[in-house]
Enzyme design. Structure first.
Site, short mmCIF file in Angstrom:
data_model
loop_
_atom_site.label_atom_id
_atom_site.label_comp_id
_atom_site.label_asym_id
_atom_site.label_seq_id
_atom_site.Cartn_x
_atom_site.Cartn_y
_atom_site.Cartn_z
N GLY A 12 -13.33 4.68 4.73
CA GLY A 12 -13.07 5.34 3.46
C GLY A 12 -12.49 6.74 3.56
O GLY A 12 -12.76 7.58 2.69
N ASN A 14 -9.36 7.55 3.12
CA ASN A 14 -8.46 7.71 1.97
C ASN A 14 -9.27 7.88 0.68
O ASN A 14 -8.88 8.64 -0.21
CB ASN A 14 -7.52 6.52 1.85
CG ASN A 14 -6.29 6.66 2.73
OD1 ASN A 14 -5.61 7.67 2.69
ND2 ASN A 14 -6.01 5.65 3.52
N LEU A 91 -9.02 -4.72 3.01
CA LEU A 91 -8.49 -5.81 3.83
C LEU A 91 -8.78 -7.17 3.21
O LEU A 91 -9.30 -8.08 3.87
CB LEU A 91 -9.06 -5.72 5.25
CG LEU A 91 -8.81 -4.40 5.97
CD1 LEU A 91 -9.40 -4.43 7.36
CD2 LEU A 91 -7.31 -4.09 6.01
N ILE A 94 -5.49 -9.70 -2.64
CA ILE A 94 -5.87 -9.57 -4.04
C ILE A 94 -5.54 -10.85 -4.79
O ILE A 94 -4.42 -11.38 -4.68
CB ILE A 94 -5.14 -8.37 -4.69
CG1 ILE A 94 -5.45 -7.09 -3.92
CG2 ILE A 94 -5.54 -8.22 -6.16
CD1 ILE A 94 -6.91 -6.75 -3.84
N ASN A 108 -1.34 0.50 -3.68
CA ASN A 108 -1.81 0.34 -2.31
C ASN A 108 -1.18 1.41 -1.43
O ASN A 108 -0.05 1.83 -1.66
CB ASN A 108 -1.42 -1.05 -1.78
CG ASN A 108 -1.87 -1.28 -0.36
OD1 ASN A 108 -3.05 -1.13 -0.04
ND2 ASN A 108 -0.94 -1.63 0.52
N HIS A 110 0.00 2.06 2.44
CA HIS A 110 0.30 1.33 3.68
C HIS A 110 0.79 2.32 4.73
O HIS A 110 1.62 3.19 4.43
CB HIS A 110 1.38 0.26 3.43
CG HIS A 110 1.66 -0.58 4.64
ND1 HIS A 110 0.81 -1.57 5.05
CD2 HIS A 110 2.67 -0.54 5.53
CE1 HIS A 110 1.29 -2.13 6.17
NE2 HIS A 110 2.42 -1.51 6.47
N ASP A 151 2.91 -6.41 0.45
CA ASP A 151 3.60 -5.12 0.63
C ASP A 151 5.03 -5.15 0.08
O ASP A 151 5.92 -4.49 0.62
CB ASP A 151 3.63 -4.72 2.12
CG ASP A 151 2.24 -4.54 2.71
OD1 ASP A 151 1.34 -4.10 1.97
OD2 ASP A 151 2.06 -4.84 3.90
#
Length: 208
Positions: A12, A14, A91, A94, A108, A110, A151
């Site tokens: 965590g 981020n 991870l 969705i 998101n 990346h 992505d």
């Protein structure tokens, strides 16, 4: 006030950047209403508790099949009534139903400059291993909206990071986090909270 749910699987860092951004005023008009993890041992849940944010675990191990897990995950998101869902090292693929329900309201982070080193199989340290193997001179991070691909959603912001000859995947991962991820994600949330991010024809425009 932008109601934000953050989904995270691991440590965590981020999430902490977001929490600090709100506390320090770098992210305005934003309320972190819930942190969701698929991992009961995720340190991110401790970070949420320390910040006074509700933390909830929805683990696939608690359900008989994938469908039941996805239904529970969707319920957990919807209960919090978010305006924005942030995937901060989550991870889990969705569910399509959730993506459609929150179209252009899921973002998101990346750890590469998309479209480089992204898509199926590119996550965590694997991204940086691939970047070094290819010999790139510049890498970075990307914040994008989530669509039904991997992505492939509209890009909001990117930030470049230099690669050095003696980098290891671990060293590069740390630099990308510090110089790009922890900067970009709060920045993008703040822009969205300010109503400055628009998506038209699959492309993002940012208004001043």
């Amino acid at each position: 006030m932008l109601r934000v749910v953050v989904c995270v699987s691991g440590g965590g860092t981020n999430l902490q950047a977001i929490i600090d951004g709100v506390a320090q005023g770098a992210i305005c008009n934003t309320d972190l209403v819930r942190v969701i993890s698929n991992n009961p041992g995720a340190y991110a849940l401790k970070r949420a508790k320390a910040a006074g944010i509700e933390g909830v675990c929805v683990s696939p191990k608690e359900f008989e099949d994938r469908q039941q897990f996805e239904e529970a995950l969707i319920r957990c998101v919807e209960e919090a009534e978010p305006d924005l869902v942030v995937l901060a090292g989550f991870l889990v693929k969705i569910p399509v139903q959730l993506i459609r329900r929150y179209q252009n309201r899921i973002i998101n982070i990346h750890p590469s400059l998309i479209p480089a080193f992204c898509g199926t199989g590119y996550y965590g340290l694997k991204v940086h291993e691939a970047a070094l193997k290819r010999g790139v001179k510049i890498t970075g991070a990307t914040v994008h909206f989530v669509d039904e691909g991997m992505d492939t959603g509209p890009i909001i912001k990117q930030k470049a990071v230099k690669v050095y000859a003696d980098d290891t995947p671990e060293i590069l991962q740390k630099r990308v986090m510090e110089e790009a991820e922890w900067v970009l994600l709060p920045w993008c949330i703040n822009l969205i909270a300010a109503g400055q991010v628009k998506v038209e024809n699959g492309r993002v425009t940012i208004t001043e």
